[in-house]
Write a protein that holds these residues in place. Structure first.
Motif, PDB file in Angstrom:
ATOM      1  N   UNK A   1       0.837  -1.003   0.051  1.00 54.34           N
ATOM      2  CA  UNK A   1       0.121   0.023  -0.003  1.00 54.34           C
ATOM      3  C   UNK A   1       0.932   1.338  -0.138  1.00 54.34           C
ATOM      4  N   UNK A   2       2.014   1.228   0.831  1.00 54.87           N
ATOM      5  CA  UNK A   2       2.729   2.445   0.867  1.00 54.87           C
ATOM      6  C   UNK A   2       3.779   2.401  -0.124  1.00 54.87           C
ATOM      7  N   UNK A   3       4.055   1.350  -0.925  1.00 53.29           N
ATOM      8  CA  UNK A   3       4.885   1.352  -2.019  1.00 53.29           C
ATOM      9  C   UNK A   3       6.529   1.316  -1.506  1.00 53.29           C
ATOM     10  N   UNK A   4       6.704   0.556  -0.460  1.00 53.57           N
ATOM     11  CA  UNK A   4       7.826   0.458   0.120  1.00 53.57           C
ATOM     12  C   UNK A   4       8.284  -1.129   0.593  1.00 53.57           C
TER      13      UNK A   4
ATOM     14  N   UNK B   1      10.626   1.945  15.001  1.00 55.33           N
ATOM     15  CA  UNK B   1      10.724   3.363  15.444  1.00 55.33           C
ATOM     16  C   UNK B   1       9.720   3.768  16.051  1.00 55.33           C
ATOM     17  N   UNK B   2       8.602   3.297  16.201  1.00 64.37           N
ATOM     18  CA  UNK B   2       7.230   3.768  16.631  1.00 64.37           C
ATOM     19  C   UNK B   2       6.629   4.878  16.077  1.00 64.37           C
ATOM     20  N   UNK B   3       6.984   5.037  14.686  1.00 67.62           N
ATOM     21  CA  UNK B   3       6.228   6.092  13.835  1.00 67.62           C
ATOM     22  C   UNK B   3       5.206   5.494  13.052  1.00 67.62           C
ATOM     23  N   UNK B   4       5.068   4.071  13.182  1.00 67.35           N
ATOM     24  CA  UNK B   4       3.894   3.528  12.559  1.00 67.35           C
ATOM     25  C   UNK B   4       3.451   2.552  13.589  1.00 67.35           C
ATOM     26  N   UNK B   5       2.074   2.864  14.195  1.00 70.21           N
ATOM     27  CA  UNK B   5       1.482   2.183  15.050  1.00 70.21           C
ATOM     28  C   UNK B   5       0.999   0.857  14.629  1.00 70.21           C
TER      29      UNK B   5
ATOM     30  N   UNK C   1       2.780  -8.652  12.852  1.00 74.11           N
ATOM     31  CA  UNK C   1       2.318  -7.607  13.506  1.00 74.11           C
ATOM     32  C   UNK C   1       1.224  -7.229  12.543  1.00 74.11           C
ATOM     33  N   UNK C   2       0.246  -6.523  12.958  1.00 72.54           N
ATOM     34  CA  UNK C   2      -0.938  -5.963  12.065  1.00 72.54           C
ATOM     35  C   UNK C   2      -1.051  -4.556  12.300  1.00 72.54           C
ATOM     36  N   UNK C   3      -1.585  -3.641  11.228  1.00 69.47           N
ATOM     37  CA  UNK C   3      -1.536  -2.337  10.987  1.00 69.47           C
ATOM     38  C   UNK C   3      -2.811  -2.106  10.819  1.00 69.47           C
ATOM     39  N   UNK C   4      -3.511  -0.929  11.363  1.00 71.04           N
ATOM     40  CA  UNK C   4      -4.822  -0.435  10.931  1.00 71.04           C
ATOM     41  C   UNK C   4      -4.681   0.181   9.471  1.00 71.04           C
ATOM     42  N   UNK C   5      -5.227  -0.041   8.595  1.00 71.45           N
ATOM     43  CA  UNK C   5      -5.208   0.413   7.192  1.00 71.45           C
ATOM     44  C   UNK C   5      -5.535   1.773   7.380  1.00 71.45           C
ATOM     45  N   UNK C   6      -6.320   2.435   8.067  1.00 68.21           N
ATOM     46  CA  UNK C   6      -6.549   3.837   8.180  1.00 68.21           C
ATOM     47  C   UNK C   6      -5.300   4.714   8.783  1.00 68.21           C
ATOM     48  N   UNK C   7      -4.193   4.059   9.359  1.00 62.73           N
ATOM     49  CA  UNK C   7      -2.969   4.602   9.909  1.00 62.73           C
ATOM     50  C   UNK C   7      -2.052   4.847   8.739  1.00 62.73           C
ATOM     51  N   UNK C   8      -2.298   4.143   7.450  1.00 64.59           N
ATOM     52  CA  UNK C   8      -1.334   4.241   6.594  1.00 64.59           C
ATOM     53  C   UNK C   8      -1.499   5.246   5.483  1.00 64.59           C
ATOM     54  N   UNK C   9      -2.577   6.173   5.551  1.00 65.28           N
ATOM     55  CA  UNK C   9      -2.910   7.504   4.745  1.00 65.28           C
ATOM     56  C   UNK C   9      -1.909   8.450   5.080  1.00 65.28           C
TER      57      UNK C   9
END
Length: 139
Positions: free
Chosen positions: A105-108, A119-123, A131-139
């Motif tokens: 999604x982020x292209x990385x 680094x705790x810059x992405x919850x 790990x799972x990440x809330x999709x809304x946090x990727x915007x």
């Protein structure tokens, strides 16, 4: 396509008969059928129906319940599943993505996502070993 919750009271009072309720639930596979006693003492059946609009969901539920029970409908209530959840006091489940999906999604790279998590810059939340990440946090 929208999901609707349909609750119908039918002209039966044998909701405490497990054989009768099991037969009805078995006749409604894929609709998350739940049977209970309504506040008026009737059998109450709740279904979740995917439909293009409310009228279609109500019609589908009425036909399904009629064929599963051979009992007359007394009442029917219908609403979107989102509205149902709100009225039940339930919070919507956020859409979760994996580290690999987040990277796409982020292209990385996957490692770049892991670096952000460390680094705790992405919850993110650890579930088991992943790990799972809330999709809304990727915007």
């Amino acid at each position: 396509m929208q999901h609707y919750n349909i609750t119908a009271e039918i002209n039966r009072r044998d909701f405490d008969n497990s054989d009768a309720t099991d037969t009805i639930i078995d006749a409604l596979p894929g609709y998350s059928a739940v049977i209970a006693q309504s506040e008026h003492g009737w059998m109450e059946i709740t279904l979740t129906i995917a439909a293009d609009h409310l009228r279609q969901a109500v019609h589908t539920a009425a036909v399904l319940i009629d064929s599963a029970t051979d009992a007359d409908l007394i009442s029917i209530q219908a609403m979107t599943t989102d509205e149902w959840d709100k009225r039940q006091g339930l919070e919507p489940m956020p859409e979760l993505v994996s580290v690999t999906q987040a990277a796409e999604i982020l292209g990385v790279s996957r490692q770049a996502v892991m670096d952000r998590i460390n680094r705790k810059t992405l919850p993110a939340t650890k579930v088991g070993r992943e790990y799972v990440i809330q999709r809304a946090k990727l915007a």
